[in-house]
Scaffold this motif. Structure first.
Motif, mmCIF file in Angstrom:
data_model
loop_
_atom_site.group_PDB
_atom_site.id
_atom_site.type_symbol
_atom_site.label_atom_id
_atom_site.label_comp_id
_atom_site.label_asym_id
_atom_site.label_seq_id
_atom_site.Cartn_x
_atom_site.Cartn_y
_atom_site.Cartn_z
ATOM 1 N N ASN A 157 0.851 -1.347 -0.175
ATOM 2 C CA ASN A 157 0.078 -0.106 -0.266
ATOM 3 C C ASN A 157 0.719 1.188 0.097
ATOM 4 O OD1 ASN A 157 -2.742 -1.268 0.474
ATOM 5 N ND2 ASN A 157 -1.924 -1.758 2.392
ATOM 6 N N LEU A 158 0.771 2.028 -1.224
ATOM 7 C CA LEU A 158 1.746 3.380 -0.976
ATOM 8 C C LEU A 158 0.382 4.320 -1.091
ATOM 9 C CD1 LEU A 158 3.860 2.477 -4.190
ATOM 10 C CD2 LEU A 158 4.397 2.308 -1.847
ATOM 11 N N VAL A 159 0.384 5.184 0.175
ATOM 12 C CA VAL A 159 -0.565 6.179 0.479
ATOM 13 C C VAL A 159 0.019 7.236 0.969
ATOM 14 C CG1 VAL A 159 -2.877 6.392 2.072
ATOM 15 C CG2 VAL A 159 -1.957 4.022 1.222
ATOM 16 N N LYS A 160 -0.602 8.375 0.542
ATOM 17 C CA LYS A 160 -0.382 9.797 1.158
ATOM 18 C C LYS A 160 -1.466 10.455 1.596
ATOM 19 C CE LYS A 160 3.470 10.749 -1.870
ATOM 20 N NZ LYS A 160 4.248 11.488 -2.958
ATOM 21 N N ASP A 161 -1.441 11.085 2.787
ATOM 22 C CA ASP A 161 -2.520 11.905 3.077
ATOM 23 C C ASP A 161 -3.004 12.826 2.333
ATOM 24 O OD1 ASP A 161 -2.320 10.605 5.660
ATOM 25 O OD2 ASP A 161 -1.061 11.986 6.650
ATOM 26 N N GLU A 162 -4.264 12.955 2.297
ATOM 27 C CA GLU A 162 -4.985 14.118 1.484
ATOM 28 C C GLU A 162 -5.251 15.461 2.218
ATOM 29 O OE1 GLU A 162 -9.341 15.154 -0.508
ATOM 30 O OE2 GLU A 162 -8.470 12.836 -0.594
ATOM 31 N N ILE A 163 -4.401 16.196 1.584
ATOM 32 C CA ILE A 163 -4.519 17.673 2.469
ATOM 33 C C ILE A 163 -5.354 18.646 1.538
ATOM 34 C CG2 ILE A 163 -3.072 19.768 3.573
ATOM 35 C CD1 ILE A 163 -2.514 16.791 4.784
ATOM 36 N N ASP A 164 -6.401 18.996 2.411
ATOM 37 C CA ASP A 164 -7.675 19.904 1.535
ATOM 38 C C ASP A 164 -7.012 21.337 1.603
ATOM 39 O OD1 ASP A 164 -9.618 21.587 0.838
ATOM 40 O OD2 ASP A 164 -10.921 20.183 1.953
ATOM 41 N N THR A 165 -6.643 21.831 0.505
ATOM 42 C CA THR A 165 -6.101 23.233 0.212
ATOM 43 C C THR A 165 -7.406 24.229 -0.221
ATOM 44 O OG1 THR A 165 -5.102 22.744 -1.838
ATOM 45 C CG2 THR A 165 -3.805 22.560 0.326
ATOM 46 N N THR A 166 -8.572 23.701 -0.322
ATOM 47 C CA THR A 166 -9.599 24.524 -1.008
ATOM 48 C C THR A 166 -9.723 25.768 -0.252
ATOM 49 O OG1 THR A 166 -10.789 22.423 -1.318
ATOM 50 C CG2 THR A 166 -12.252 24.515 -1.571
ATOM 51 N N ASN A 167 -9.925 26.990 -1.197
ATOM 52 C CA ASN A 167 -10.137 28.164 -0.959
ATOM 53 C C ASN A 167 -11.128 28.992 -1.749
ATOM 54 O OD1 ASN A 167 -8.843 29.316 -3.287
ATOM 55 N ND2 ASN A 167 -7.067 28.438 -2.363
ATOM 56 N N PHE A 168 -11.495 30.056 -1.276
ATOM 57 C CA PHE A 168 -12.540 31.144 -1.899
ATOM 58 C C PHE A 168 -12.354 31.250 -3.492
ATOM 59 C CE2 PHE A 168 -13.521 31.941 2.559
ATOM 60 C CZ PHE A 168 -14.565 31.274 2.848
ATOM 61 N N GLY A 169 -11.170 31.097 -3.906
ATOM 62 C CA GLY A 169 -10.595 31.475 -5.353
ATOM 63 C C GLY A 169 -11.099 30.260 -6.169
ATOM 64 N N GLY A 170 -11.764 29.367 -6.100
ATOM 65 C CA GLY A 170 -12.109 28.373 -7.054
ATOM 66 C C GLY A 170 -13.621 27.925 -6.934
ATOM 67 N N ASP A 171 -14.166 27.076 -7.910
ATOM 68 C CA ASP A 171 -15.348 26.507 -7.896
ATOM 69 C C ASP A 171 -15.486 25.025 -7.350
ATOM 70 O OD1 ASP A 171 -16.275 28.773 -8.777
ATOM 71 O OD2 ASP A 171 -16.466 28.052 -10.885
ATOM 72 N N GLY A 172 -14.207 24.538 -6.858
ATOM 73 C CA GLY A 172 -14.023 23.159 -6.587
ATOM 74 C C GLY A 172 -13.095 22.795 -5.422
ATOM 75 N N ARG A 173 -12.987 21.468 -5.263
ATOM 76 C CA ARG A 173 -12.024 21.318 -4.273
ATOM 77 C C ARG A 173 -10.547 21.346 -4.734
ATOM 78 N NH1 ARG A 173 -13.610 21.223 0.945
ATOM 79 N NH2 ARG A 173 -15.738 20.217 0.973
ATOM 80 N N GLU A 174 -9.689 21.513 -4.021
ATOM 81 C CA GLU A 174 -8.020 21.598 -3.987
ATOM 82 C C GLU A 174 -7.334 20.793 -3.197
ATOM 83 O OE1 GLU A 174 -4.589 24.972 -4.833
ATOM 84 O OE2 GLU A 174 -6.779 25.593 -5.335
ATOM 85 N N ARG A 175 -6.449 20.151 -3.644
ATOM 86 C CA ARG A 175 -5.818 19.214 -2.623
ATOM 87 C C ARG A 175 -4.331 19.177 -2.881
ATOM 88 N NH1 ARG A 175 -10.447 17.161 -4.770
ATOM 89 N NH2 ARG A 175 -11.685 16.491 -3.471
ATOM 90 N N ALA A 176 -3.574 18.842 -1.965
ATOM 91 C CA ALA A 176 -2.205 18.717 -1.789
ATOM 92 C C ALA A 176 -1.701 17.194 -1.291
ATOM 93 C CB ALA A 176 -1.481 19.876 -0.949
ATOM 94 N N HIS A 177 -0.452 16.933 -1.625
ATOM 95 C CA HIS A 177 -0.208 15.415 -1.229
ATOM 96 C C HIS A 177 0.554 15.788 0.379
ATOM 97 C CE1 HIS A 177 0.275 14.888 -5.294
ATOM 98 N NE2 HIS A 177 0.067 13.384 -5.092
ATOM 99 N N GLY A 178 0.223 14.959 1.236
ATOM 100 C CA GLY A 178 0.471 14.975 2.737
ATOM 101 C C GLY A 178 1.566 14.013 3.080
ATOM 102 N N LEU A 179 1.783 13.791 4.180
ATOM 103 C CA LEU A 179 2.768 12.708 4.655
ATOM 104 C C LEU A 179 2.378 11.269 4.086
ATOM 105 C CD1 LEU A 179 3.117 13.701 8.322
ATOM 106 C CD2 LEU A 179 4.563 14.390 6.523
#
Length: 138
Positions: free
Chosen positions: A28-50
Motif C-alpha cells: 500500500n503506497l498512500v499519502k494523506d490528502e490535504i484539503d487546500t480549498t479556498n474561496f478562489g475556485g469552484d471546486g476542491r483543491e488538494r495537496a499531497h501530505g505525509l
C-alpha cells in the motif's frame, strides 16, 4: 505486454524469508490528502501530505522455531523496528522485478484464529516508518 501471475513472490520480514508461508501480499503506497480549498475556485483543491505506506501479508501460521510466530511475536512484544522486503518474483531485484522495502513496526498481531478444520492463518499489517516504502531496481 506481458501479464504477471503471482506464483513466487519474495517476502522477507526481519531477515527471515517467509515466501513459503505467505498466501497473499499487498503493498500500500498512500499519502494523506490535504484539503487546500479556498474561496478562489469552484471546486476542491488538494495537496499531497505525509506518506502512510504499509504492507499487508497473510501468513500461514507456523509455531516452529525460527518460523512465523517465533519471528512476529517478539517484534510485536518488544516494539522493535524491522525491515520488510517484497518482490513480485523470487529472483534478484531488477527493472522488471522491483523490490519494495521499508522499516516497519508491528502494532497488532493475532497469533491464532480460525474455525475447526481451517488452515491456521494470520493477517498482519506492517506500517512503514518515516520515509515509507521505497522502490528499488538495482
Amino acid at each position: 505486454m506481458a501479464k504477471l501471475v503471482l506464483r513466487d513472490c519474495f517476502i522477507e520480514v526481519n531477515g527471515v524469508d517467509f515466501s513459503s508461508h505467505v498466501s497473499s501480499v499487498t503493498v500500500n503506497l498512500v499519502k494523506d490528502e490535504i484539503d487546500t480549498t479556498n474561496f478562489g475556485g469552484d471546486g476542491r483543491e488538494r495537496a499531497h501530505g505525509l506518506k502512510d505506506d504499509s504492507f499487508e501479508l497473510n501468513f500461514q501460521q507456523d509455531f516452529a522455531a525460527g518460523e512465523v510466530d517465533a519471528t512476529l511475536y517478539p517484534l510485536w512484544n518488544l516494539e522493535t523496528e524491522f525491515l520488510v522486503k517484497v518482490r513480485p518474483r523470487a529472483s534478484a531485484k531488477s527493472a522488471t522485478n522491483p523490490e519494495y522495502s521499508a522499516t516497519c513496526i508491528l502494532l497488532e498481531y493475532q497469533p491464532l484464529a480460525g474455525d475447526v478444520g481451517d488452515l491456521s492463518e494470520t493477517e498482519v499489517t506492517f506500517p512503514a516508518q518515516r520515509q515509507g516504502i521505497v522502490r528499488a531496481t538495482a
